[in-house]
Design an enzyme around this catalytic site. Structure first.
Site, mmCIF file in Angstrom:
data_model
loop_
_atom_site.group_PDB
_atom_site.id
_atom_site.type_symbol
_atom_site.label_atom_id
_atom_site.label_comp_id
_atom_site.label_asym_id
_atom_site.label_seq_id
_atom_site.Cartn_x
_atom_site.Cartn_y
_atom_site.Cartn_z
ATOM 1 N N HIS A 1 0.805 -1.227 0.000
ATOM 2 C CA HIS A 1 0.000 0.000 0.000
ATOM 3 C C HIS A 1 0.838 1.277 0.000
ATOM 4 O O HIS A 1 0.298 2.374 -0.085
ATOM 5 C CB HIS A 1 -0.935 0.037 1.220
ATOM 6 C CG HIS A 1 -0.214 0.320 2.499
ATOM 7 N ND1 HIS A 1 0.457 -0.640 3.197
ATOM 8 C CD2 HIS A 1 -0.043 1.481 3.187
ATOM 9 C CE1 HIS A 1 1.004 -0.097 4.273
ATOM 10 N NE2 HIS A 1 0.728 1.185 4.290
HETATM 11 C C1 UD1 Z 1 -1.851 5.947 5.380
HETATM 12 C C2 UD1 Z 1 -0.532 6.492 5.878
HETATM 13 C C3 UD1 Z 1 0.525 5.412 5.804
HETATM 14 C C4 UD1 Z 1 0.075 4.161 6.513
HETATM 15 C C5 UD1 Z 1 -1.286 3.734 6.012
HETATM 16 C C6 UD1 Z 1 -1.789 2.567 6.828
HETATM 17 C C7 UD1 Z 1 -0.148 8.895 5.464
HETATM 18 C C8 UD1 Z 1 0.536 9.874 4.614
HETATM 19 N N1 UD1 Z 1 -0.067 7.615 5.057
HETATM 20 O O1 UD1 Z 1 -1.674 5.619 4.011
HETATM 21 O O2 UD1 Z 1 1.704 5.870 6.412
HETATM 22 O O3 UD1 Z 1 1.012 3.158 6.300
HETATM 23 O O4 UD1 Z 1 -2.213 4.812 6.119
HETATM 24 O O5 UD1 Z 1 -2.761 1.849 6.154
HETATM 25 O O6 UD1 Z 1 -0.719 9.235 6.460
HETATM 26 N N2 UD1 Z 1 -9.095 5.126 1.227
HETATM 27 C C9 UD1 Z 1 -10.318 4.495 1.201
HETATM 28 N N3 UD1 Z 1 -10.913 4.239 2.403
HETATM 29 C C10 UD1 Z 1 -10.380 4.571 3.599
HETATM 30 C C11 UD1 Z 1 -9.134 5.231 3.605
HETATM 31 C C12 UD1 Z 1 -8.510 5.491 2.408
HETATM 32 O O7 UD1 Z 1 -10.852 4.158 0.149
HETATM 33 O O8 UD1 Z 1 -10.989 4.278 4.651
HETATM 34 C C13 UD1 Z 1 -8.411 5.364 -0.064
HETATM 35 C C14 UD1 Z 1 -8.687 6.754 -0.636
HETATM 36 O O9 UD1 Z 1 -8.751 6.618 -2.019
HETATM 37 C C15 UD1 Z 1 -7.429 7.505 -0.260
HETATM 38 C C16 UD1 Z 1 -6.349 6.425 -0.302
HETATM 39 O O10 UD1 Z 1 -7.005 5.245 0.132
HETATM 40 O O11 UD1 Z 1 -7.161 8.550 -1.127
HETATM 41 C C17 UD1 Z 1 -5.167 6.703 0.587
HETATM 42 O O12 UD1 Z 1 -5.578 6.937 1.945
HETATM 43 P P1 UD1 Z 1 -4.660 7.806 2.947
HETATM 44 O O13 UD1 Z 1 -5.190 7.752 4.294
HETATM 45 O O14 UD1 Z 1 -4.396 9.132 2.356
HETATM 46 O O15 UD1 Z 1 -3.257 7.072 2.894
HETATM 47 P P2 UD1 Z 1 -2.917 5.538 3.038
HETATM 48 O O16 UD1 Z 1 -2.377 5.069 1.751
HETATM 49 O O17 UD1 Z 1 -4.061 4.815 3.653
HETATM 50 N N1 UDP Z 2 -3.781 -5.226 8.982
HETATM 51 C C1 UDP Z 2 -5.030 -5.831 9.139
HETATM 52 N N2 UDP Z 2 -5.719 -6.199 8.010
HETATM 53 C C2 UDP Z 2 -5.233 -6.020 6.753
HETATM 54 C C3 UDP Z 2 -3.948 -5.408 6.614
HETATM 55 C C4 UDP Z 2 -3.271 -5.008 7.745
HETATM 56 O O1 UDP Z 2 -5.486 -6.030 10.258
HETATM 57 O O2 UDP Z 2 -5.925 -6.381 5.781
HETATM 58 C C5 UDP Z 2 -3.051 -4.821 10.191
HETATM 59 C C6 UDP Z 2 -1.685 -5.469 10.304
HETATM 60 O O3 UDP Z 2 -1.773 -6.738 10.920
HETATM 61 C C7 UDP Z 2 -0.912 -4.457 11.127
HETATM 62 C C8 UDP Z 2 -1.483 -3.140 10.631
HETATM 63 O O4 UDP Z 2 -2.760 -3.433 10.089
HETATM 64 O O5 UDP Z 2 -1.214 -4.597 12.502
HETATM 65 C C9 UDP Z 2 -0.570 -2.557 9.594
HETATM 66 O O6 UDP Z 2 -1.235 -1.593 8.875
HETATM 67 P P1 UDP Z 2 -0.762 -1.093 7.446
HETATM 68 O O7 UDP Z 2 -0.019 -2.155 6.750
HETATM 69 O O8 UDP Z 2 -1.947 -0.528 6.810
HETATM 70 O O9 UDP Z 2 0.180 0.143 7.801
HETATM 71 P P2 UDP Z 2 1.708 0.350 8.216
HETATM 72 O O10 UDP Z 2 2.023 -0.528 9.357
HETATM 73 O O11 UDP Z 2 2.545 0.076 7.001
HETATM 74 O O12 UDP Z 2 1.764 1.796 8.540
#
Ligand code: UD1
Ligand code: UDP
Length: 381
Positions: A216
């Site tokens: 992601h």
């Molecule tokens: C964010 C964090 C990242 C973290 C990740 C965990 C930042 C800059 N990034 O990335 O460090 O590892 O969360 O998962 O804060 N979206 C949905 N539904 C949701 C949320 C997001 O559809 O509930 C989609 C939207 O299209 C959005 C995209 O995901 O634009 C990205 O979401 P965003 O929260 O900006 O960043 P993540 O990639 O989730």
């Molecule tokens: N996780 C989860 N379901 C999923 C993917 C991730 O419960 O489908 C949990 C995972 O076990 C870990 C956390 O979410 O505890 C990590 O989140 P993510 O990979 O989104 O973010 P990051 O750690 O890279 O910031």
């Protein structure tokens, strides 16, 4: 003005969370704060993650209490998202007048909490402080550095992370090594996951005989060549092995946009599924033969649950995992690089690897609560 209820507490903490990994980190800490003497925690959910499968499911499964405030910020560009959060948080902090604002990790919600609080002269505590990839192109790296340097109390998960802070001039009295709260969470929930999760049956997977993949990170999803290398390699690996890929919505969006792939598609033994809850994820990680990921949290959970991991990035903040041999860095530059790495790692006799206690003793959350109870309340707070 303090209310009658507030006088029962000597310390008020406002916690700011908003994204999936933060709910998991929050669970053990919030539990420890709840039973600590004299601490009142007010919980703010920024709404950065809002899908049920990225937010609500964790509150239910990890028994996290409902947020006192939900900001409903949602998705947008970095500046818009962070700015909207700061504006909403400023109002809440002016009303709540906490002694501390507690933030987790490295997302935009983390940075917004740290900036809004520090500009109001409210002390900031940062859980998972001191992580560095030394790659400033990552939004997370900027968020971490800025948050750490706005913080007054920095809880590091590892010796390396604490050392990074000290090397940046942060005093040892502020940078405390407590261990990793994600390790606490894994210890709290792994038995429940093993017992209650039915994900292996649902996906027709056999323990130790499948690969779990997640991706992601912006550096992989926003770069078509890297995304294609990941997706094509998973399809190729899926010719030989069972592969399960819970797809983050960000990744789903770009897969659909560039390759017309939708989540429910199956390619031989590659299954693309919706994000799963925490219990299912622990079960999937613990029973996988190998994890392929760019996630920070999942790299560590693979180690906690003794599963080999390939990290699809150019570097990792969790350098000690690589030193032990449980984790290999494989930049996703080409399909063949990934396929070759998977074949090599599948042959590793992991039982021969050492398993040092890198992430503490499972009591990081308690140490964080103790650090708060040992602090003086803010003057006038
Ligand atoms: C964010 C964090 C990242 C973290 C990740 C965990 C930042 C800059 N990034 O990335 O460090 O590892 O969360 O998962 O804060 N979206 C949905 N539904 C949701 C949320 C997001 O559809 O509930 C989609 C939207 O299209 C959005 C995209 O995901 O634009 C990205 O979401 P965003 O929260 O900006 O960043 P993540 O990639 O989730
Ligand atoms: N996780 C989860 N379901 C999923 C993917 C991730 O419960 O489908 C949990 C995972 O076990 C870990 C956390 O979410 O505890 C990590 O989140 P993510 O990979 O989104 O973010 P990051 O750690 O890279 O910031």
């Amino acid at each position: 003005m303090k209310s009658a209820v507030d006088f029962e507490y000597s310390m008020k903490v406002v916690t700011v969370v908003g994204a999936r990994p933060q709910f998991i980190k929050l669970a053990p800490v919030s539990k420890a704060l709840r039973v600590a003497d004299g601490i009142k925690e007010t919980l703010v959910h920024t709404g950065q993650h809002y899908d049920k499968g990225l937010s609500e499911v964790f509150f239910e499964e990890l028994d996290i209490r409902s947020p006192n405030y939900h900001l409903d910020i949602g998705s947008s560009s970095h500046a818009q998202q962070t700015g909207k959060m700061m504006i909403a948080l400023e109002r809440i902090l002016e009303t709540e007048k906490p002694d501390w604002v507690l933030v987790y990790g490295d997302t935009n919600s983390t940075l917004a909490g740290a900036l809004a609080a520090s500009k109001l002269n409210i002390r900031v505590a940062h859980v998972e402080a001191g992580l560095r990839s030394y790659n400033r192109r990552m939004p997370e790296e900027l968020n971490r550095i800025l948050t750490d340097h706005a913080s007054d109390l920095l809880f590091s998960p590892t010796k390396v992370a604490q050392g990074n802070l000290i090397a940046e001039g942060i005093s040892k009295s502020k940078a405390i090594k407590v261990g990793d709260v994600m390790y606490d969470a894994t210890l709290l929930f792994r038995e429940k996951a093993e017992k209650h999760s039915r994900i292996l049956e649902r996906l027709k997977l056999t323990s130790n005989d499948y690969i779990l993949a997640t991706a992601h990170r912006a550096e992989n999803t926003d770069n078509v060549e890297r995304l294609q290398a990941i997706f094509e390699s998973l399809k190729m690996i899926g010719e030989k092995h069972q592969v399960v890929f819970p797809v983050h919505p960000r990744t789903e969006k770009v897969l659909e946009q560039h390759f017309g792939v939708i989540r429910s598609d199956s390619y031989k033994s590659l299954q693309l599924i919706a994000p799963v809850g925490y219990l299912d994820m622990l079960k999937l990680i613990g029973n996988a033969g190998l994890v392929l990921t760019d996630s920070g949290g999942i790299q560590k959970e693979a180690y906690f649950l003794k599963t080999l991991c390939i990290t699809l990035r150019d570097e990792t903040e969790w350098v000690e995992l690589v030193d032990t041999g449980w984790n290999r860095i494989v930049p996703p530059r080409s399909t063949q690089d990934i396929v070759t790495a998977v074949e090599m790692v599948m042959g590793v006799a992991f039982k021969e690897l050492t398993y040092p206690a890198l992430y503490g003793d499972g009591k990081a959350a308690q140490k964080i609560a103790n650090a708060f109870t040992g602090q003086e309340p803010a003057v006038g707070g």
